[in-house]
Design an enzyme around this catalytic site. Structure first.
Site, PDB file in Angstrom:
ATOM      1  N   LYS A  24       0.830  -1.195   0.000  1.00 17.34           N
ATOM      2  CA  LYS A  24       0.000   0.000   0.000  1.00 17.34           C
ATOM      3  C   LYS A  24       0.875   1.258   0.000  1.00 17.34           C
ATOM      4  CE  LYS A  24      -0.288   2.196   3.557  1.00 17.34           C
ATOM      5  NZ  LYS A  24       0.681   2.591   4.590  1.00 17.34           N
TER       6      LYS A  24
ATOM      7  N   ASP B  37      -2.223  -5.489   3.558  1.00 19.50           N
ATOM      8  CA  ASP B  37      -2.497  -4.480   4.582  1.00 19.50           C
ATOM      9  C   ASP B  37      -2.016  -5.117   5.865  1.00 19.50           C
ATOM     10  OD1 ASP B  37      -3.765  -3.120   6.789  1.00 19.50           O
ATOM     11  OD2 ASP B  37      -4.918  -2.066   5.268  1.00 19.50           O
ATOM     12  N   HIS B  38      -0.878  -4.675   6.377  1.00 17.58           N
ATOM     13  CA  HIS B  38      -0.266  -5.471   7.439  1.00 17.58           C
ATOM     14  C   HIS B  38      -1.098  -5.488   8.717  1.00 17.58           C
ATOM     15  CE1 HIS B  38       1.428  -1.634   8.854  1.00 17.58           C
ATOM     16  NE2 HIS B  38       1.716  -2.235   9.989  1.00 17.58           N
TER      17      HIS B  38
ATOM     18  N   LYS C 248      -2.000  -8.696  12.028  1.00 22.69           N
ATOM     19  CA  LYS C 248      -1.676  -8.547  13.453  1.00 22.69           C
ATOM     20  C   LYS C 248      -2.451  -9.570  14.280  1.00 22.69           C
ATOM     21  CE  LYS C 248      -0.274  -3.749  13.242  1.00 22.69           C
ATOM     22  NZ  LYS C 248       0.985  -3.414  13.906  1.00 22.69           N
TER      23      LYS C 248
ATOM     24  N   GLU D  46       0.222   7.121  16.992  1.00 23.70           N
ATOM     25  CA  GLU D  46       1.663   6.840  16.980  1.00 23.70           C
ATOM     26  C   GLU D  46       2.386   7.995  17.654  1.00 23.70           C
ATOM     27  OE1 GLU D  46       3.043   4.742  13.185  1.00 23.70           O
ATOM     28  OE2 GLU D  46       1.647   6.235  12.442  1.00 23.70           O
TER      29      GLU D  46
ATOM     30  N   ASP E 226      -2.543   7.325   4.014  1.00 31.53           N
ATOM     31  CA  ASP E 226      -1.521   6.448   4.592  1.00 31.53           C
ATOM     32  C   ASP E 226      -2.127   5.468   5.600  1.00 31.53           C
ATOM     33  OD1 ASP E 226       1.299   5.709   4.999  1.00 31.53           O
ATOM     34  OD2 ASP E 226       1.110   6.651   6.970  1.00 31.53           O
TER      35      ASP E 226
ATOM     36  N   HIS F 254      -5.641   0.769   6.798  1.00 41.89           N
ATOM     37  CA  HIS F 254      -5.658   0.111   8.108  1.00 41.89           C
ATOM     38  C   HIS F 254      -6.955   0.340   8.896  1.00 41.89           C
ATOM     39  CE1 HIS F 254      -1.605  -0.523   7.029  1.00 41.89           C
ATOM     40  NE2 HIS F 254      -1.070   0.564   7.546  1.00 41.89           N
TER      41      HIS F 254
END
Ligand code: BG6
Length: 484
Positions: free
Chosen positions: A145, A174-175, A179, A213, A232, A237
């Protein structure tokens, strides 16, 4: 999962993602499975360097991302023996001849091309791979992405890649879907019967999804400034978390069964029209401030950021789903850089009791928190009597701490997703129509901001974002979890 025979070719092989995430993930899988034969990794990039230079680079940059306790010198040496390097300019068709030569003896193996370059190169790289005869039936392509900057550019990329690869060969990553706690959200919802009857508008008051973050743009200024937080983080996400949370129970865990349900969620998102842009969205940009007591510069003073940039580093959105299950339930989405804490979590606030016979304040209902970061936890808050003579109650959490419960090391998201790509398992990857539906909802927000022409609202680094983000939710009578 054990490794099978494969060739993995990383475009962007010297890049940040390869060093920070992809190679450490493969090392971990290698070390755990001790699989020693029948696979190799070829890092591909434009720099002219020898294999030894590449190994030095990997030793220098990548090793630091493997936590001390997980590093095993013997396994590392054995792992790096599988690494190769190839100088190749993705845009030059002639450069692919050498790649073809390297791959000529393993045509029946699983072959994975991992493209972690700018998405604007994907089409040309795929065409060149095909022209060089490198796309076998066992070939897969992984696309990082963000896939495009808007619906139109994403359409173009998908169209071009789709001419070369079949949809079953395309792994849009899409990491967040890899998870551990996201997997657990699926386990929680579909492995327990007690939640399903509650999982709807009649019992749930509001939902909050936060990915905060503390880091800034970390040397990625040039990329980041062109994209901003909406593209982003939110387009991928946050919306993917929303999908897993809100989707109807799929009939099985098969890729299309799951992705069909996620698609329905994306299609049910109520469009944010121009008249609602000011009340339902907030965009912010961090100013100088402090993180953990340490002074940090504002966004406009970061390397590679134009001094007049109006790119957002924070977004909050009130999203709504137009369907029977969720009508009237607000989903507050929020993400930002340089915020007070690093935390990623989903908060589900249940409705308060309909008639209070105990002194419980109206705002205190049950709450389920699914925490992805920094630790993986699921917390269910129940009202409990405080010991003593009085009938006083307060919320106490039933806390499932995965580190405590399962002493084993947690897999990183990229470990799971890389293995899935090698094994051809598509469930945790986005299908083309999902991506399109996500952009379809995002584009009008972007357009709305452009039409409004207002700069993003400033917030001091180390805070929870602009004050407008609080207003977004208090206006509806709710508060963000850290305030409530
Ligand atoms: C990436 C974004 O997709 O996700 C980054 O491009 C962000 O800007 C990162 O920092 C966050 O991922 P994680 O796994 O560290 O929460």
């Amino acid at each position: 999962t054990s490794l099978q025979e494969f060739d993995l070719i990383f475009f962007g092989g010297t890049g940040d993602l390869a060093m920070r995430k992809l190679l450490p993930a493969l090392y971990n899988r290698f070390r755990d499975s001790q699989h020693t034969q029948g696979w190799r990794i070829i890092g591909v990039a434009r720099q002219d360097m020898s294999r030894d230079d590449y190994l030095n680079l990997v030793n220098e940059h990548c090793r630091q991302f493997i936590p001390h306790g997980e590093f095993d010198a013997v396994a590392w040496t054995a792992f790096t023996a599988h690494l190769e390097y190839l100088k190749l300019d993705g845009l030059l068709a002639d450069d692919y001849a050498e790649l073809a030569r390297r791959l000529q003896h393993s045509t029946d193996r699983v072959r994975v091309f991992y493209l972690s370059t700018a998405a604007s190169l994907f089409a040309q790289i795929c065409q060149n791979l095909s022209a060089a005869g490198l796309v076998t039936p066992q070939t897969r392509v992984v696309l990082e992405k963000p896939l495009g900057r808007d619906r139109a550019s994403s359409f173009e990329i998908n169209e071009a890649v789709g001419k070369i690869f079949e949809e079953r060969q395309i792994f849009r990553i899409d990491h967040y879907l890899g998870k551990e706690t996201v997997q657990n959200l699926i386990a929680l919802r579909f492995g327990n019967s007690i939640f399903e009857p509650l999982w709807r508008r009649s019992n749930i008051q509001d939902v909050q999804i936060t990915i905060a973050e503390t880091v800034g743009v970390e040397g990625r200024g040039e990329y980041y400034d062109r994209y901003g937080a909406l593209r982003d983080m939110v387009q991928n996400h946050l919306l993917q978390l929303l999908c897993i949370l809100a989707m109807e129970p799929p009939s099985s865990i098969d890729p299309d069964a799951v992705r069909d349900e996620k698609l329905k969620v994306l299609r049910a998102l109520k469009p944010i029209t121009m008249d609602a842009i000011k009340t339902k969205t907030v965009r912010g940009q961090y100013r100088a401030g402090a993180i953990d007591g340490k002074a940090v510069p504002g966004y406009l003073n970061e390397d590679g950021i134009p001094a007049d940039s109006s790119t957002e580093t924070f977004v909050a959105i009130k999203a709504e789903l137009e369907n029977w299950r969720w009508s009237g339930v607000p989903f507050y989405l929020r993400t930002g850089k340089r915020m007070q804490e690093r935390v990623a979590e989903i908060v589900i606030n249940f409705r308060p009791v309909p008639h209070a016979i105990l002194p419980v304040s109206a705002s205190e209902g049950n709450r389920l928190v699914i925490r992805l970061q920094p630790d993986e936890e699921v917390m269910l808050y129940l009202m409990v009597k405080v010991p003593g003579a009085e009938m006083k109650v307060r919320p106490v959490d039933l806390n499932l701490d995965f580190k405590q419960e399962f002493k084993t090391r947690q897999w990183d998201a990229y470990e799971r997703l890389l293995m899935d790509a090698i094994l051809g398992k598509l469930t945790l990857f986005m299908r083309r129509d999902e991506l399109d539906a996500a952009w379809r909802w995002i584009d009008p927000i972007r357009d709305g901001w452009d039409a409004l022409g207002e700069p993003p609202k400033g917030y001091a680094a180390g805070t929870w974002g602009p004050t407008a983000a609080s207003t977004l939710i208090t206006r509806d009578g709710f508060t963000w979890r850290e305030d409530g």
